[in-house]
Every structure is written in structure tokens, then in C-alpha cells.
Design an enzyme around this catalytic site. Structure first.
Site, short mmCIF file in Angstrom:
data_model
loop_
_atom_site.label_atom_id
_atom_site.label_comp_id
_atom_site.label_asym_id
_atom_site.label_seq_id
_atom_site.Cartn_x
_atom_site.Cartn_y
_atom_site.Cartn_z
N ASP A 73 -0.14 5.17 0.95
CA ASP A 73 -0.22 6.14 1.91
C ASP A 73 -0.11 5.55 3.31
O ASP A 73 -0.87 4.68 3.70
CB ASP A 73 -1.73 6.97 1.74
CG ASP A 73 -1.76 7.52 0.44
OD1 ASP A 73 -0.71 7.79 -0.08
OD2 ASP A 73 -2.87 8.02 0.13
N ASP A 111 0.89 -1.29 0.13
CA ASP A 111 -0.12 -0.17 -0.04
C ASP A 111 0.67 1.27 -0.21
O ASP A 111 1.95 0.96 0.34
CB ASP A 111 -0.81 0.00 1.36
CG ASP A 111 -1.66 1.24 1.37
OD1 ASP A 111 -2.28 1.67 0.43
OD2 ASP A 111 -1.74 1.65 2.64
#
Length: 277
Positions: free
Chosen positions: A27, A25
């Protein structure tokens, strides 16, 4: 170079050889903020948003960082960004992202994430970034990190401008679906693959791989990680890539995947196979 985690080593000994990928991922996992909202200032300078929208984005980013990204909050952010970008010129947005990438994103990248990515590259694993942020933002960041591939949210485009509609939202179950499609296309054995994320909304992705890892997890994901004895990594050291390594192509440093990056704390010292708790 440190050894692979115990579960991965056992899988290597008992299962047919298959390609391995590490899904990251973006953020709050690789960078210490929301990648989309981090570009509010350069978008303001270029006249694509006004000061009120910039302040609203800054407030949303603060709330995002303080309380985590649950499903409802992420959906609100998606709607806000979709409505905001309707009518924007795609080429102009891409130019802004590329021109300001180092100033905006570079200082936000976690040193621990850089080391973890380097370890995977050194082991011969593919590194793939999966993010709900738009592909125009995700792609140059993934390139900066030395990732092999990336998948981001795709906005509908008409006559070179965003319509405000979303073609593919790389979020939740769709992120796991993207990982499965990549595995089918590139021959990854998902039982031997890794996933790293901070958000409980990415639980489907973590459950899709054999070696799930949580990074700076929100409260819900932390509870799940402890219950299932998944590792909890704490990334705390944003550092400029330009001071970290000579270039993005030199990411394959001699750092073992099994060696926990500096500042990381593990809650659970063995990896549980998919489907156990």
C-alpha cells in the site's frame, strides 16, 4: 541496462555470493491506495458490507492517504477490518477479489513500481511482497505484479469463515521477521537485499536489509531517510498493467535496478550499509 547501486556493487566484490531479494511493501509503495479498503465497492455490491460500512471505509482510506499510516492508525484500521470481516465466507471473499482485481487494483499500480520490479527481475533477484493486508488480497496482487512470493496478514478461519481473530499480523517488527525467515529458507543474503516501503512502521524491515529504499515516505520516515542518507523515491504515476505490459509474466524487462524509475527523486545518492547513519 543500468548498473546496480554503488553499495550493492561493492558488496558483490567483497562478500561471498548470496541470493538477493527485493522486498516490497504494497500500500502506497506499489499501489496508490490501501489495497484492503480499495475493495469496499465490490464487497458492498456482494452484500458483505452495508453502505454505512462502505462510507466509513472510504473515509478511513482518505485519512490514510492524506496523513500516512502511523502505528496507531494502522492498528485502528486492522481492528476495523478484523471486526468487519468476522463471519464472512472465505471462498466468497477470494472469488470477489479475483473477479474484480483488474477493475479495482490494476489502475492503482504505480508505473515506477512496475519498472523497479522489472529491473530486479532482470537482475535475477527474487521479488517478494510483504503487506499487512490479508493474504487473500495480497496473493492475487503479487501474482499480477509477477512477484516470486508474498506474505500477508492471516486471519483465523473456522468452518470456511473468518472468526475475526488474527493469526499473523504482517506489520512492523513481524514484517522484518517474515523477511528473515524467508532469507533463512531461501538463502538470501540480507546485507545484499533491498526493501521498499512508504511507512515509518516498516523501519524494522528497512533496517534488516543492506539496501533500504523509501517510497513516498511519511514524515517520520522521510526524516529518518534523510538522516541516514537512504534514497527517497517519489512514485506518482498509477497506470494499468494491461496497458503497461502484455502480461504479468513479462515483467523481466530490460530495466536496470540502478536506473531510477521515471518520476523518482533521490535524497542521498549512495546507499549506507546497515548500522551506519
Amino acid at each position: 541496462m543500468g548498473p546496480l547501486p554503488d553499495t550493492a556493487a561493492a558488496a558483490s566484490a567483497t562478500e561471498p555470493a548470496g541470493r538477493i531479494a527485493a522486498f516490497f511493501d504494497l500500500d502506497k509503495t506499489v499501489i496508490a491506495s490501501s489495497s484492503a479498503l480499495a475493495f469496499s465497492r465490490p464487497l458492498l455490491r456482494q452484500g458483505l458490507i452495508n453502505r454505512r460500512a462502505a462510507l466509513k471505509s472510504a473515509y478511513a482510506q482518505l485519512m490514510f492517504s492524506l496523513s500516512g499510516a502511523d502505528a496507531a492508525k494502522t492498528e485502528r484500521l486492522r481492528e476495523q477490518i478484523s471486526a468487519l470481516c468476522a463471519g464472512w465466507d472465505v471462498a466468497q471473499v477470494s472469488a470477489i477479489v479475483h473477479e474484480t482485481l483488474h477493475d479495482v487494483v490494476d489502475p492503482l499500480i504505480y508505473a515506477e513500481a512496475v519498472e523497479m520490479i522489472a529491473g530486479h527481475k532482470a537482475e535475477g533477484h527474487d521479488v517478494i511482497v510483504l503487506s499487512a493486508t490479508g493474504a487473500e488480497v495480497v496473493e492475487p496482487i503479487a501474482e499480477l505484479l509477477g512477484a516470486d512470493m508474498c506474505v500477508g496478514t492471516r486471519m483465523e478461519i473456522s468452518d470456511g469463515r473468518y472468526t475475526g481473530e488474527v493469526e499473523f499480523y504482517c506489520y512492523g517488527e513481524e514484517k522484518a521477521t517474515a523477511a528473515r525467515r524467508l532469507a533463512e529458507t531461501h538463502g538470501y543474503d540480507l546485507d545484499r537485499c533491498y526493501a521498499y516501503t512508504d511507512s515509518s512502521t516498516d523501519l524494522p524491515l528497512l533496517e534488516a536489509v543492506g539496501i533500504p529504499c523509501t517510497v513516498n515516505p511519511d514524515k517520520a520516515l522521510r526524516r529518518t531517510a534523510i538522516a541516514r542518507e537512504w534514497p527517497v523515491l517519489l512514485f506518482t504515476k498509477p497506470v494499468s498493467m494491461r496497458t503497461r505490459i502484455p502480461s504479468a509474466t513479462t515483467v523481466a524487462l530490460g530495466v536496470g535496478v540502478g536506473a531510477v524509475a521515471a518520476g523518482a527523486t533521490w535524497y542521498g545518492f549512495r546507499h549506507r550499509r546497515k548500522g551506519t547513519s
